[in-house]
Motif scaffolding. Structure first.
Motif, short mmCIF file in Angstrom:
data_model
loop_
_atom_site.label_atom_id
_atom_site.label_comp_id
_atom_site.label_asym_id
_atom_site.label_seq_id
_atom_site.Cartn_x
_atom_site.Cartn_y
_atom_site.Cartn_z
N GLU A 1 9.24 -6.16 0.00
CA GLU A 1 8.13 -5.26 0.30
C GLU A 1 7.66 -4.61 -0.99
N THR A 2 6.36 -4.52 -1.14
CA THR A 2 5.77 -3.73 -2.22
C THR A 2 5.11 -2.54 -1.55
N ILE A 3 5.66 -1.34 -1.81
CA ILE A 3 5.27 -0.16 -1.04
C ILE A 3 4.56 0.85 -1.94
N VAL A 4 3.43 1.31 -1.48
CA VAL A 4 2.66 2.38 -2.13
C VAL A 4 2.73 3.59 -1.22
N ASP A 5 3.02 4.75 -1.76
CA ASP A 5 3.18 5.96 -0.95
C ASP A 5 1.88 6.74 -0.83
N GLY A 6 1.56 7.13 0.40
CA GLY A 6 0.44 8.04 0.63
C GLY A 6 -0.82 7.36 1.11
N ILE A 7 -1.38 7.88 2.21
CA ILE A 7 -2.59 7.30 2.77
C ILE A 7 -3.75 7.34 1.78
N ASP A 8 -3.76 8.33 0.88
CA ASP A 8 -4.82 8.43 -0.11
C ASP A 8 -4.79 7.29 -1.12
N HIS A 9 -3.69 6.53 -1.16
CA HIS A 9 -3.56 5.42 -2.11
C HIS A 9 -3.70 4.06 -1.42
N THR A 10 -4.25 4.07 -0.20
CA THR A 10 -4.40 2.82 0.54
C THR A 10 -5.32 1.85 -0.19
N VAL A 11 -6.41 2.34 -0.73
CA VAL A 11 -7.34 1.44 -1.44
C VAL A 11 -6.67 0.86 -2.67
N ASP A 12 -5.88 1.67 -3.38
CA ASP A 12 -5.12 1.14 -4.53
C ASP A 12 -4.24 -0.02 -4.10
N ALA A 13 -3.54 0.17 -2.98
CA ALA A 13 -2.65 -0.87 -2.48
C ALA A 13 -3.43 -2.13 -2.13
N PHE A 14 -4.57 -1.96 -1.47
CA PHE A 14 -5.40 -3.10 -1.08
C PHE A 14 -5.89 -3.87 -2.30
N LEU A 15 -6.41 -3.16 -3.29
CA LEU A 15 -6.93 -3.83 -4.48
C LEU A 15 -5.82 -4.52 -5.25
N ASP A 16 -4.66 -3.88 -5.36
CA ASP A 16 -3.53 -4.52 -6.04
C ASP A 16 -3.10 -5.79 -5.31
N MET A 17 -3.07 -5.73 -3.99
CA MET A 17 -2.70 -6.91 -3.20
C MET A 17 -3.69 -8.05 -3.44
N MET A 18 -4.98 -7.73 -3.49
CA MET A 18 -5.98 -8.77 -3.71
C MET A 18 -5.84 -9.40 -5.09
#
Length: 348
Positions: free
Chosen positions: A307-324
């Motif tokens: 799992e690659t986990i990013v903490d905090g709902i405010d960082h959801t876009v960061d997680a999405f862009l990193d995944m892409m």
């Protein structure tokens, strides 16, 4: 009693090419009193997935596009913190598709209760023990009809689906499993943890040449998450009567121009190949069969996951862009930190 507030991520603009932070906005939405038959859920994990990029375009697809100004929906898992629905009491663990928010309330019928598994993180319900694992299983069995002793090639092998495919292919009897990934670290994980016999780095170029070297006896099954040059490479090395399960085409998700088709498509005819695209919604009836398979394998320690986990709902876009961009290994998730839960919640 203070009013509960939900933090939500909405689509602000349709991306042109690669998404940016400007295409999203974060809003705080006060939640009203619970209606009869409704529950309030505090999310524990929120999923970000490649298919979401396609839904950001206003084009025909297998699911309706996201609407501008609406919260981005998708998989999430959380616990009921307030309830006006006897079937979902406070404390129940639930899966849902309400997506990118930390707190959500809606009709109980839009949530599905799942049992707590001792020692098993709830996040696994969003990947290897849930739709990700089921996607891999469906692609290998119902679509590609994998047979024992066959050779399988998986593009995007280090992602959530790819890591599941490699393991399940071996457990279902594949003789040789080949994967592509974007870093040497990921290649090591594929061969050491995920059942792959050999893996190559597509960023080194010449995908066709690398696959031909990795599969000197050809391939029988191709599980495609990437498309583009990976599909061309597979068409080069398919054995007669080979089958492809086309699950995704991430190579083209952010392009602004039409990509040329494979230059070797005639091989589909001359080698009697079958290329079949699929989406999971049409195969949910295989969920019980998958659970019967995966549960003992998991209990016996035969299933690995990252799992690659990013903490905090405010960082959801960061997680999405990193995944892409391929920055994740295994499943990319957003975790809602414990210290933000429950302070404004109460039994309704």
């Amino acid at each position: 009693m203070s009013t509960p507030v939900s933090t939500q991520i909405q689509l602000a603009a349709r991306p042109q090419g690669w998404p940016t932070h400007d295409d999203f906005r974060t809003v705080r939405v006060p939640l009203g009193a619970l209606e009869a038959g409704h529950v309030r859920v505090r999310n524990e994990f929120v999923s970000v997935d490649p298919y979401m990029r396609g839904r950001m375009n206003d084009v025909r697809s297998y699911v309706a596009p996201y609407q501008l100004g609406e919260t981005i929906t998708g998989g999430a898992i959380g616990r009921v913190v307030a309830s006006e629905a006897p079937e979902l009491p406070v404390g129940a663990l639930v899966l849902h598709q309400h997506g990118w928010s930390d707190l959500v309330q809606d009709a109980a019928s839009t949530f599905r209760a799942v049992p707590d598994l001792p020692g098993v993180p709830s996040s696994l319900r969003l990947h290897i023990l849930g739709v990700t694992g089921l996607t891999a299983y469906v692609g290998l069995t119902a679509i590609a009809k994998l047979q024992p002793g066959e050779t399988v090639f998986v593009s995007g092998a280090a992602g959530a689906v790819g890591t599941a495919v490699g393991q399940l292919a071996k457990l279902l009897g594949a003789d040789r499993v080949i994967g592509s990934a974007g870093s040497d670290e990921k290649l090591a994980l594929l061969t050491e943890n995920y059942g792959y016999d050999v893996a190559f780095n597509y960023k080194n170029g010449d995908v066709r040449g690398q696959l031909a070297q990795a599969a000197p006896a050809g391939i029988d099954v191709f599980f495609d998450n990437v498309g583009g040059d990976h599909l061309e490479a597979a068409l080069d090395v398919f054995n007669d009567s080979g089958r492809a399960a086309l699950c995704g085409a991430i190579a083209g998700y952010n392009t602004t121009e039409r990509a040329p088709g494979p230059d070797n498509l005639a091989n589909v005819i001359t080698r009697a190949l079958t290329l079949k695209g699929f989406t999971l919604a049409a195969y949910l009836q295989l969920g019980a069969e998958f659970q019967e398979k995966i549960a003992p394998w998991f209990a016996e320690g035969k299933i690995a996951y990252d799992e690659t986990i990013v903490d905090g709902i405010d960082h959801t876009v960061d997680a999405f862009l990193d995944m892409m961009r391929g920055a994740n290994t295994g499943k990319m998730l957003v975790r809602i930190p414990t210290d933000t839960r429950g302070e404004e919640d109460a039994h309704a």
